[in-house]
Each structure stands twice: as C-alpha cells, then as structure tokens.
Write an enzyme that holds these catalytic residues in place. Structure first.
Site, short mmCIF file in Angstrom:
data_model
loop_
_atom_site.label_atom_id
_atom_site.label_comp_id
_atom_site.label_asym_id
_atom_site.label_seq_id
_atom_site.Cartn_x
_atom_site.Cartn_y
_atom_site.Cartn_z
N GLY B 65 0.95 -1.31 -0.34
CA GLY B 65 -0.23 -0.60 -0.28
C GLY B 65 1.25 1.14 -0.24
N SER B 98 6.79 -4.33 0.72
CA SER B 98 6.96 -2.88 0.48
C SER B 98 7.02 -1.69 1.22
CB SER B 98 5.42 -2.83 -0.92
OG SER B 98 5.59 -1.53 -1.75
N ALA B 99 5.11 -0.97 1.31
CA ALA B 99 5.25 0.09 2.20
C ALA B 99 5.48 -0.52 3.74
CB ALA B 99 3.87 0.53 2.42
N HIS B 135 11.32 -2.33 -4.47
CA HIS B 135 11.06 -2.36 -5.44
C HIS B 135 12.30 -1.65 -6.45
CE1 HIS B 135 6.25 -2.77 -5.48
NE2 HIS B 135 6.91 -2.22 -4.19
N GLU B 171 13.01 -6.16 -7.00
CA GLU B 171 11.55 -7.34 -7.15
C GLU B 171 11.92 -8.55 -7.46
OE1 GLU B 171 8.94 -5.69 -9.98
OE2 GLU B 171 7.93 -4.45 -8.56
#
Lengths: 195, 195
Positions: B65, B98-99, B135, B171
């Site tokens: 997110g 990610s977040a 990423h 990634e």
C-alpha cells in the site's frame, strides 16, 4: 489577482535538445525583454553554489531537483509567505520546473520525489488552487515493474478527504498562468484528475 | 536481540504467479507451524475492511500500500513503540512487503510512494539499523523518461548528513533477519548504497 506563472513539467526532454531547450521560446516570451534580473532559488539541490553557477551560465534546470529539500529550505528560510505575496499581489513572474512546479501548487503531496528530508508541512506556496504531478507518465501495459502506476498513486491521493484536483503534466508540457487564466503549452498535453 | 523479520520487496512479481506466490515458501518457513494467529495491519490502504478481508482470505499483499498512509496511521494509533518493543524484546515475528518493509526500517525517506498524507515524522519503527528501497530498479539506459533514476534519488538522500545505508531490494528479493544476522533470499539480489 496579478499572478503570472510558468510551471514546467521537466527541465530536459528526451530528444528535445539540452536543458530547457524544449521550452526556451516560452521562457523568453514569459519573462519578456523588460526582465533584467532573475531570483534563482537553488534549494532543491545539495550543492547550491554549483547549481547557481550552472543556472547563471546556462539558465538551466530552473527549480528542478528534490521537492522535499526545496520546500523544507523555503520554510527554513521563511520565504514561503513572502514569495506568495510577491507573486500574487505584486505580480512578480514565477517560473518553476519539476520540483519548482510542485512547490508552486497547494501541496507537494503529488510529487514523484523521494522524501529525503522532512519539511514542517506538505503545504506549498499555493500559487494555483490545484496540485500538479510533473513528469506525468501514462500507465505502460508492457511494464514488468509491479510498483503502482502514476494513475494509481493519484487515485490513492484522492481517497483522502478534501484533496484538490491534480494536473498530470507530461514531460514536454507546461502551464502558463496569467491572473485567473491558465493555458497549457507544449506538445504532450496533460491529464486532469478530480476527486 | 530476538528480532525475527521477513522484509519483502514487493507483493506481486511479474511472471511470478499471484500475490505473494513468489515468496510463499519463505513465508511458510518464516512463520512455521506454531503460529496460529497473525496480526494484520491494514493501514496502508484506504478501505481497511476490504483489505483485511482480502488478506484473511488469501493471505495476500501483507503490508503493501502507501507508506505515508501506513506510517501516519501507526503514529495516529500510537503503536510504533509497541510494535518495536514486541518485535525487538519479545521476538514476535514481523513480516512486511513494500510499504510494510519501509516502515520496519530507520525511516521512510527511501520509499517510492507518493506523499499523499503527512506523518508527524519520517522516522519509522527501526527494526533494522538501515533503510530499504523496495521495488529497487536498476537504471535503464533505454528509458526516455527524464525523472531521476532510483540510484540518483538514493544519492540525493546520502547528500544529507548522518543518513544510514540503503538496501535497494529488487522485486523478487526479500531480507530475512534473525537476531543480528540478515540473509538475502529470492532470485534477484539487492544493491547496498552507503554514504
């Protein structure tokens, strides 16, 4: 309202020559023959002396760099309100590119830059009543990268309450603002997102 | 120090199947058979109920997110220190993607996300003594886009004083942290930037 702004998406355009070449004509026309002095704000890059020298020599990358660093320094040097007053009330022309475009809008919440420093607020100078996403990129169906597209990021922004419209300004585009009239210049157009 | 972390670069990998498929094996191994309950933090997306339902159903996009939204909600709900204590002292396993990876590090200053909301600080939970750029993308010599490369952005970050090292986690990669030992898992490797 006397404001006169030229908000450029990017300083260099792929295949468009050197720095600011793609908007050279609009810059000349914007400042006109009467402007003899330009106040250059080098806050967005780390080496300010070198940046200023470069800008003086070649009139290049005006206002580019990192948006967070630029806005934090504008606050640290207490010039946010002063720039706003001079542009909105006295009609001093303002030109920015990339980071310099972001800080001219309502907030820097639609920058693409990395948050390398933390400004006291994301509220910016507020020379226009909307936000801009410079270097706007259309979704690429062939991309193998799984990060959010620009469109998805702006949609996330609009999930928040009371968020202004966002103008996705593609590389090669710029916005000319004269009083209450805004004109899109350049060849690549823009995309407007509203909540 | 009891910490046990699994910090994933991304939730979905191009060509790697569905959500978290590319790290399914590592997740199973990380939590093991004894973990019966997972505390899922849905703060990074706007529709938390739907996000939680999705995560419960499919155990997917854990911690993904928007990084700014996630960190702001962690502060708003006063759980930053509590998560830190439970992970660092009690050894509760922490997994993020990610977040969720960004907020586990020293600060969110090397996120790729758009600053759609303003957290009270960019300081994060601090479960590892460095920052991560999830990423992570290598510079693309064929790109026609003129925005800064990821490498340039991280270099800008390191122009600031006292900034920690940054692990560019491509990634498909993830970092397993057990006590003072960190192991890079996945197939795409990572790149370490130091000031």
């Amino acid at each position: 309202m006397k404001r006169k702004l030229l908000l450029v998406s990017n300083s260099t355009l792929h295949g468009g020559g050197g720095y600011l070449d793609h908007c050279q004509q609009q810059i000349s026309h914007f400042f006109g023959k009467d402007v003899k002095k330009v106040l250059f704000i080098p806050y967005a890059l780390h080496d300010r002396d070198n940046y200023t020298k470069t800008a003086r020599d070649k009139f290049k990358t005006l206002g580019g760099g990192n948006t967070f660093r630029l806005l934090k320094s504008l606050y640290d040097n207490k010039v946010v309100t002063e720039i706003q007053r001079r542009v909105m009330e006295d009609g001093v022309p303002y030109m920015g590119s990339s980071a310099g475009t972001n800080v001219a809008t309502i907030s820097i919440s639609t920058t693409n830059d990395m948050p390398i420093v933390c400004p006291p607020s994301f509220n910016a100078i507020g020379l226009v009543p909307f936000n801009i996403n410079p270097h706007y990129l259309d979704p690429d169906p062939n991309s193998r990268h799984m990060g959010e597209t620009r469109e998805q990021r702006i949609t996330q922004y609009h999930e928040e309450p009371n968020t202004p419209s966002v103008l996705g300004l593609r590389e090669g585009s710029m916005l000319l603002v004269e009083g209450n009239k805004a004109t899109l210049l350049g060849t690549t157009k823009a995309r407007l997102f509203s909540r």
